[in-house]
Design a protein around this motif. Structure first.
Motif, PDB file in Angstrom:
ATOM      1  N   THR A  67     -42.664  -8.224 -13.489  1.00 14.53           N
ATOM      2  CA  THR A  67     -43.962  -8.707 -12.978  1.00 14.53           C
ATOM      3  C   THR A  67     -44.932  -8.972 -14.132  1.00 14.53           C
ATOM      4  O   THR A  67     -45.708  -9.930 -14.074  1.00 14.53           O
ATOM      5  CB  THR A  67     -44.607  -7.706 -12.003  1.00 14.53           C
ATOM      6  OG1 THR A  67     -44.639  -6.445 -12.638  1.00 14.53           O
ATOM      7  CG2 THR A  67     -43.869  -7.613 -10.701  1.00 14.53           C
ATOM      8  N   SER A  68     -44.860  -8.120 -15.167  1.00 14.55           N
ATOM      9  CA  SER A  68     -45.775  -8.340 -16.291  1.00 14.55           C
ATOM     10  C   SER A  68     -45.519  -9.689 -16.917  1.00 14.55           C
ATOM     11  O   SER A  68     -46.453 -10.436 -17.221  1.00 14.55           O
ATOM     12  CB  SER A  68     -45.601  -7.267 -17.355  1.00 14.55           C
ATOM     13  OG  SER A  68     -45.756  -6.016 -16.786  1.00 14.55           O
ATOM     14  N   VAL A  69     -44.242  -9.997 -17.141  1.00 14.05           N
ATOM     15  CA  VAL A  69     -43.906 -11.271 -17.781  1.00 14.05           C
ATOM     16  C   VAL A  69     -44.421 -12.427 -16.924  1.00 14.05           C
ATOM     17  O   VAL A  69     -45.069 -13.358 -17.433  1.00 14.05           O
ATOM     18  CB  VAL A  69     -42.376 -11.384 -17.978  1.00 14.05           C
ATOM     19  CG1 VAL A  69     -41.981 -12.807 -18.352  1.00 14.05           C
ATOM     20  CG2 VAL A  69     -41.936 -10.430 -19.065  1.00 14.05           C
ATOM     21  N   LEU A  70     -44.197 -12.340 -15.632  1.00 14.38           N
ATOM     22  CA  LEU A  70     -44.689 -13.404 -14.746  1.00 14.38           C
ATOM     23  C   LEU A  70     -46.198 -13.559 -14.873  1.00 14.38           C
ATOM     24  O   LEU A  70     -46.714 -14.662 -15.050  1.00 14.38           O
ATOM     25  CB  LEU A  70     -44.340 -13.091 -13.284  1.00 14.38           C
ATOM     26  CG  LEU A  70     -42.898 -13.345 -12.858  1.00 14.38           C
ATOM     27  CD1 LEU A  70     -42.768 -13.168 -11.362  1.00 14.38           C
ATOM     28  CD2 LEU A  70     -42.466 -14.752 -13.258  1.00 14.38           C
ATOM     29  N   ASN A  71     -46.904 -12.420 -14.807  1.00 11.96           N
ATOM     30  CA  ASN A  71     -48.360 -12.472 -14.874  1.00 11.96           C
ATOM     31  C   ASN A  71     -48.851 -13.039 -16.196  1.00 11.96           C
ATOM     32  O   ASN A  71     -49.752 -13.874 -16.237  1.00 11.96           O
ATOM     33  CB  ASN A  71     -48.953 -11.077 -14.687  1.00 11.96           C
ATOM     34  CG  ASN A  71     -48.979 -10.700 -13.221  1.00 11.96           C
ATOM     35  OD1 ASN A  71     -49.252 -11.549 -12.373  1.00 11.96           O
ATOM     36  ND2 ASN A  71     -48.683  -9.459 -12.918  1.00 11.96           N
ATOM     37  N   ILE A  72     -48.239 -12.560 -17.289  1.00 11.62           N
ATOM     38  CA  ILE A  72     -48.730 -12.975 -18.610  1.00 11.62           C
ATOM     39  C   ILE A  72     -48.565 -14.481 -18.800  1.00 11.62           C
ATOM     40  O   ILE A  72     -49.466 -15.154 -19.283  1.00 11.62           O
ATOM     41  CB  ILE A  72     -47.987 -12.209 -19.726  1.00 11.62           C
ATOM     42  CG1 ILE A  72     -48.445 -10.757 -19.724  1.00 11.62           C
ATOM     43  CG2 ILE A  72     -48.256 -12.823 -21.083  1.00 11.62           C
ATOM     44  CD1 ILE A  72     -47.758  -9.888 -20.727  1.00 11.62           C
ATOM     45  N   LEU A  81     -53.270 -11.568 -18.949  1.00 16.15           N
ATOM     46  CA  LEU A  81     -53.048 -10.299 -19.622  1.00 16.15           C
ATOM     47  C   LEU A  81     -53.671  -9.150 -18.826  1.00 16.15           C
ATOM     48  O   LEU A  81     -53.050  -8.104 -18.612  1.00 16.15           O
ATOM     49  CB  LEU A  81     -53.668 -10.383 -21.019  1.00 16.15           C
ATOM     50  CG  LEU A  81     -53.069  -9.441 -22.056  1.00 16.15           C
ATOM     51  CD1 LEU A  81     -51.592  -9.734 -22.230  1.00 16.15           C
ATOM     52  CD2 LEU A  81     -53.808  -9.592 -23.373  1.00 16.15           C
ATOM     53  N   MET A  82     -54.916  -9.387 -18.366  1.00 17.28           N
ATOM     54  CA  MET A  82     -55.613  -8.364 -17.583  1.00 17.28           C
ATOM     55  C   MET A  82     -54.821  -8.012 -16.336  1.00 17.28           C
ATOM     56  O   MET A  82     -54.635  -6.842 -16.002  1.00 17.28           O
ATOM     57  CB  MET A  82     -56.984  -8.908 -17.135  1.00 17.28           C
ATOM     58  CG  MET A  82     -57.967  -9.054 -18.242  1.00 17.28           C
ATOM     59  SD  MET A  82     -58.942  -7.583 -18.351  1.00 17.28           S
ATOM     60  CE  MET A  82     -60.348  -8.106 -17.375  1.00 17.28           C
ATOM     61  N   LEU A  83     -54.353  -9.038 -15.655  1.00 20.52           N
ATOM     62  CA  LEU A  83     -53.640  -8.836 -14.407  1.00 20.52           C
ATOM     63  C   LEU A  83     -52.345  -8.064 -14.661  1.00 20.52           C
ATOM     64  O   LEU A  83     -51.969  -7.168 -13.899  1.00 20.52           O
ATOM     65  CB  LEU A  83     -53.335 -10.190 -13.754  1.00 20.52           C
ATOM     66  CG  LEU A  83     -53.031 -10.105 -12.269  1.00 20.52           C
ATOM     67  CD1 LEU A  83     -54.236  -9.571 -11.506  1.00 20.52           C
ATOM     68  CD2 LEU A  83     -52.646 -11.476 -11.718  1.00 20.52           C
ATOM     69  N   ALA A  84     -51.668  -8.430 -15.786  1.00 20.52           N
ATOM     70  CA  ALA A  84     -50.412  -7.750 -16.119  1.00 20.52           C
ATOM     71  C   ALA A  84     -50.669  -6.270 -16.333  1.00 20.52           C
ATOM     72  O   ALA A  84     -49.949  -5.416 -15.798  1.00 20.52           O
ATOM     73  CB  ALA A  84     -49.785  -8.366 -17.358  1.00 20.52           C
ATOM     74  N   ILE A  85     -51.719  -5.953 -17.104  1.00 23.96           N
ATOM     75  CA  ILE A  85     -52.019  -4.541 -17.364  1.00 23.96           C
ATOM     76  C   ILE A  85     -52.376  -3.843 -16.048  1.00 23.96           C
ATOM     77  O   ILE A  85     -51.855  -2.772 -15.733  1.00 23.96           O
ATOM     78  CB  ILE A  85     -53.190  -4.405 -18.364  1.00 23.96           C
ATOM     79  CG1 ILE A  85     -52.759  -4.961 -19.716  1.00 23.96           C
ATOM     80  CG2 ILE A  85     -53.603  -2.946 -18.505  1.00 23.96           C
ATOM     81  CD1 ILE A  85     -53.880  -5.045 -20.722  1.00 23.96           C
TER      82      ILE A  85
END
Ligand SMILES: Nc1ncnc2c1ncn2[C@@H]1O[C@H](COP(=O)(O)OP(=O)(O)OP(=O)(O)O)[C@@H](O)[C@H]1O
Ligand SMILES: [Mg+2]
Lengths: 289, 267
Positions: free
Chosen positions: B80-85, B106-110
């Motif tokens: 999910t982080s990769v998708l968000n970033i 980046l914010m969303l991933a964190i």
């Protein structure tokens, strides 16, 4: 040379959780080839844990095991060969049956060894004969047999692999006295014919007295005694302190001796007791020393 | 080997969290999850992390259990982080050719990763500190109002109790059967997919057979003890709310308020 040798063998279950349990603690023993050994001890004393180390199902937390002088865990790819060399019959083995017929189930081990058809067939029939399964029973589904019959099929499944060392974990648990004697008799017969090494875990001193040459007594994860049957039973006092009793018939003769009758107290079976009684009675008058 | 699984494992203890009423523990856990989701700024999640540390400290469950419970979700988090970033549009931070990383991404991933981590670690604490029996009892009582709309609450919770009760038994049994077949030379670690699937037969057949036998025996044993559903059944252990439950509830509510406040300030 010893077939199985352990050096400071310890096993800890669930390390790193609140449920840690040292099941066997610093065990160093040697098992000589061709002997029949009884393993006895209280529930939870570590018997099953110990014997599962002998064929590499459990890896020691510390310490070493040697099979035929070779370190078992030195080369993991040889582990499977060791399992063919050291056959293990589990507690309640009837729950491991899975094939359509008993024949196929007994053939599972030999097949895994990569033997050819003819040899597999020969071994299955030989093993079935040892545990007296009939031809008709061999072709039945194992799920149609009684508990005791299933047990014999499961034992045959390991006998068919002709292991150099045969280990049985409470093969007689939950059977009636007749079934018990029958299975023990069959194992003894097998041992005499094959001249292999046999270890039997048991809760009953009576049973151990019937077959064993040596006894390994476990208590609280440690080896309490490991000696010949005579020497172990001679220490009845210590055994009763850890909650184990020598056979009842031995207790009778020990008591007779205490009361001054000229009897041997190393009597462990009904058979031997009969002989000893006859000898005593033939002496006639001079009964009381 | 199978025994090392810790899902739903209960660690008996005497901490205030262990002693809490299981109903309140479930409510508090739900509130904690709500708190994680109302936090709309990565910084407001600090409250969530602080609460987590506090709760583990109080419960006496070793911190390393957190990492143990998080291991299985790591791939999901990375995914999910990769998708968000890479796929959230907004103000660009860096740019390499067609790849663009944005501040919002980046914010969303964190935000998402911390949320998932706290969620798993927080709800694991519930099962670490509550025995399965307490847990299903509490669920039954909490769901009681649903009986009005004909939901078989008692039956559901009984099924859950039985299922939970038999997980360890089943694991133990699988372990035992696997060992028994390995002792007969079964090879489960090598070979192609088909071969491995085939190697499972000697394990699954005895497992199914014994599960059915066990289910039969259990049903018989329950009937012998006159079990006939939940009607008129009383409990040996009655649940009671105590001071510590209300205190825990207050702490949870205050921390949600704190998160809302932080959201306001940071927005
Ligand atoms: N898989 C396991 N995980 C955790 N603890 C275990 C496990 N297996 C056994 N134990 C613990 O290790 C100790 C020794 O168990 P083991 O099964 O070796 O005893 P045993 O002598 O065979 O007993 P029994 O006569 O009842 O078969 C016991 O206290 C048991 O609770
Ligand atoms: Mg045992």
């Amino acid at each position: 040379m010893a077939v199985i040798k352990t050096e400071n063998l310890s096993h800890v279950y669930s390390e790193g959780t609140p449920f840690v349990k040292t099941a066997i603690d610093n065990i160093s023993i040697e098992i000589e080839e061709g002997q029949m050994i009884g393993v006895i001890g209280h529930t939870g004393s570590g018997k099953s844990t110990l014997i599962q180390h002998f064929n590499g199902l459990l890896q020691p937390t510390s310490g070493k095991i040697y099979i035929d002088g070779e370190d078992m865990w030195a080369d993991k790819s040889k582990l499977r060969d060791i399992r063919f060399k050291v056959g293990l019959v589990f507690q309640y083995p009837e729950y491991q049956l899975f094939e359509e017929t008993c024949y196929k189930d007994i053939a599972f081990g030999p097949k895994n060894m990569g033997l050819d058809e003819g040899e597999i067939d020969r071994r299955v029939r030989e093993a079935a004969a040892f545990v007296s399964l009939s031809e008709e029973q061999l072709m039945k589904s194992p799920f149609e047999l009684s508990g005791g019959q299933k047990r014999r099929v499961a034992i045959a499944g390991v006998l068919a692999m002709k292991p150099k060392v045969l280990i049985l974990d409470e093969p007689t648990a939950g059977l009636d006295p007749k079934g018990r004697d029958r299975i023990l008799g069959q194992i003894k017969e097998y041992h005499q014919e094959e001249k292999n090494t046999v270890l039997i875990v048991s809760h009953s001193m009576e049973d151990v007295a019937k077959f064993a040459q040596k006894v390994l007594v476990m208590n609280r994860s440690k080896v309490f005694l490991y000696d010949s049957v005579e020497n172990v039973f001679a220490r009845a006092g210590e055994l009763s302190q850890i909650g184990l009793a020598v056979p009842q018939i031995t207790q009778v003769f020990m008591e007779l001796k205490k009361r001054g009758y000229p009897v041997n107290s190393n009597v462990y079976t009904i058979e031997a007791a009969k002989k000893e009684m006859i000898r005593l009675l033939e002496k006639g008058g001079e009964v009381r020393a | 080997m199978l025994r090392d699984i810790t899902i739903g494992q209960y660690f008996p203890g005497q901490s205030p969290i262990h002693k809490m009423d299981p109903r309140m523990k479930i409510i508090a856990t739900l509130l904690y999850i709500v708190m994680l989701f109302v936090a709309s700024h990565p910084l407001s999640l600090i409250v969530g992390i602080a609460m987590l540390v506090l709760m583990y400290r109080v419960s006496g469950i070793p911190m390393k259990m957190i990492t143990k419970s998080l291991k299985p979700v790591v791939p999901i988090i990375i995914f999910t982080s990769v998708l968000n970033i890479f796929f959230v549009s907004g103000d660009p931070l860096f740019q390499f050719g067609f790849i663009e990383i944005t501040r919002q991404g980046l914010m969303l991933a964190i935000l998402m990763s911390v949320r998932i981590l706290c969620l798993i670690a927080g709800s694991s604490l519930l099962t670490y500190t509550t025995s399965p029996i307490e847990l299903t009892d509490a669920i039954e009582i909490l769901l009681n109002p649903l009986k009005k709309v004909k939901v078989p609450v008692h039956e559901l919770s009984m099924m859950m109790t039985i299922a939970l009760r038999f997980i360890p038994t089943l694991i133990e049994e699988t372990d035992k059967i696997m060992n028994a077949q390995k002792a007969r030379g079964a090879d489960m670690e090598s070979g192609g997919l088909m071969q491995r699937a085939k190697a499972l037969v000697p394990i699954l057949v005895p497992l199914f057979v014994s599960s059915f036998r066990r289910a039969d025996e259990l049903a018989m044993a329950m009937e012998c003890r006159c079990y006939r559903g939940g009607d008129g059944r009383t409990r040996m252990k009655q649940l009671h709310y105590s001071h510590r439950d209300w205190i825990a509830l207050c702490i949870m509510l205050v921390s949600i308020a704190a998160v809302l406040l932080l959201n306001r300030i940071l927005a």
